[in-house]
Write a protein that holds these residues in place. Structure first.
Motif, mmCIF file in Angstrom:
data_model
loop_
_atom_site.group_PDB
_atom_site.id
_atom_site.type_symbol
_atom_site.label_atom_id
_atom_site.label_comp_id
_atom_site.label_asym_id
_atom_site.label_seq_id
_atom_site.Cartn_x
_atom_site.Cartn_y
_atom_site.Cartn_z
ATOM 1 N N LYS A 8 0.811 -1.156 0.035
ATOM 2 C CA LYS A 8 -0.113 0.022 0.054
ATOM 3 C C LYS A 8 0.709 1.310 0.114
ATOM 4 C CE LYS A 8 -4.261 -1.606 2.197
ATOM 5 N NZ LYS A 8 -5.030 -1.834 3.195
ATOM 6 N N ILE A 9 1.808 1.258 1.051
ATOM 7 C CA ILE A 9 2.869 2.429 0.876
ATOM 8 C C ILE A 9 3.357 2.472 -0.276
ATOM 9 C CG2 ILE A 9 5.097 3.242 1.711
ATOM 10 C CD1 ILE A 9 4.087 2.129 4.547
ATOM 11 N N ALA A 10 3.919 1.440 -1.300
ATOM 12 C CA ALA A 10 4.574 1.532 -2.413
ATOM 13 C C ALA A 10 3.467 2.082 -3.408
ATOM 14 C CB ALA A 10 5.047 0.004 -2.826
ATOM 15 N N LYS A 11 2.438 1.719 -3.458
ATOM 16 C CA LYS A 11 1.437 2.320 -4.355
ATOM 17 C C LYS A 11 1.193 3.802 -4.185
ATOM 18 C CE LYS A 11 -2.974 1.214 -6.351
ATOM 19 N NZ LYS A 11 -4.190 0.216 -6.530
ATOM 20 N N ILE A 12 0.935 4.401 -2.989
ATOM 21 C CA ILE A 12 0.656 5.701 -2.538
ATOM 22 C C ILE A 12 1.865 6.450 -2.964
ATOM 23 C CG2 ILE A 12 0.630 7.178 -0.543
ATOM 24 C CD1 ILE A 12 -1.118 4.966 0.659
ATOM 25 N N VAL A 13 2.937 5.898 -2.740
ATOM 26 C CA VAL A 13 4.271 6.922 -3.128
ATOM 27 C C VAL A 13 4.299 6.914 -4.663
ATOM 28 C CG1 VAL A 13 6.794 6.911 -3.015
ATOM 29 C CG2 VAL A 13 5.599 6.438 -1.030
ATOM 30 N N THR A 36 18.018 4.836 -4.902
ATOM 31 C CA THR A 36 17.595 3.518 -4.666
ATOM 32 C C THR A 36 16.550 3.321 -3.642
ATOM 33 O OG1 THR A 36 19.902 2.749 -5.354
ATOM 34 C CG2 THR A 36 18.670 1.272 -3.751
ATOM 35 N N ALA A 37 16.599 4.195 -2.795
ATOM 36 C CA ALA A 37 15.606 4.486 -1.476
ATOM 37 C C ALA A 37 14.102 4.634 -2.004
ATOM 38 C CB ALA A 37 16.036 5.346 -0.635
ATOM 39 N N VAL A 38 13.933 5.187 -3.185
ATOM 40 C CA VAL A 38 12.946 5.708 -3.707
ATOM 41 C C VAL A 38 12.163 4.266 -4.516
ATOM 42 C CG1 VAL A 38 11.529 7.081 -5.362
ATOM 43 C CG2 VAL A 38 13.123 8.266 -3.935
ATOM 44 N N PHE A 39 13.402 3.932 -5.281
ATOM 45 C CA PHE A 39 12.994 2.448 -5.795
ATOM 46 C C PHE A 39 12.665 1.462 -4.832
ATOM 47 C CE2 PHE A 39 14.180 -1.611 -7.277
ATOM 48 C CZ PHE A 39 13.666 -1.674 -8.835
ATOM 49 N N ASP A 40 13.478 1.359 -3.652
ATOM 50 C CA ASP A 40 12.850 0.326 -2.820
ATOM 51 C C ASP A 40 11.405 0.469 -2.340
ATOM 52 O OD1 ASP A 40 15.447 -0.910 -3.297
ATOM 53 O OD2 ASP A 40 16.188 -0.446 -1.376
ATOM 54 N N ILE A 41 11.295 1.826 -1.766
ATOM 55 C CA ILE A 41 9.840 2.052 -1.292
ATOM 56 C C ILE A 41 8.742 1.762 -2.402
ATOM 57 C CG2 ILE A 41 8.277 4.174 -0.641
ATOM 58 C CD1 ILE A 41 10.950 5.551 0.476
#
Length: 79
Positions: A8-13, A36-41
């Motif tokens: 859910k967090i991934a989709k929202i971001v 990489t942090a944004v990719f990982d989120i």
């Protein structure tokens, strides 16, 4: 299987980033984190540090609200 919370967090971001017209690299720069942090989120990685996640939320103007039946009791105790 990935944890539903992180999905859910991934989709929202990802949706907020795209609607803002930002690339992952641009968001990373605005948030002061690595690309990489944004990719990982955005891929639901569960080992993201809270501080990193909060920086990305702030850059995207995403707020967090807590909900719990116990919150009323906590508020009453601190009043």
């Amino acid at each position: 299987m990935k944890n539903l919370f992180y999905q859910k967090i991934a989709k929202i971001v990802q949706q907020h980033r795209k609607l803002s017209g930002l690339s992952q690299k641009e968001l990373a720069h605005l948030a002061g984190v690595g690309k990489t942090a944004v990719f990982d989120i955005e891929h639901g990685k569960p080992t993201i540090q809270a501080q990193t996640l909060f920086k990305v939320f702030q850059a995207l103007n995403i707020t967090i609200e807590f909900s719990s039946p116990l919150l009323k009791e906590i508020k009453d105790e601190t009043s």
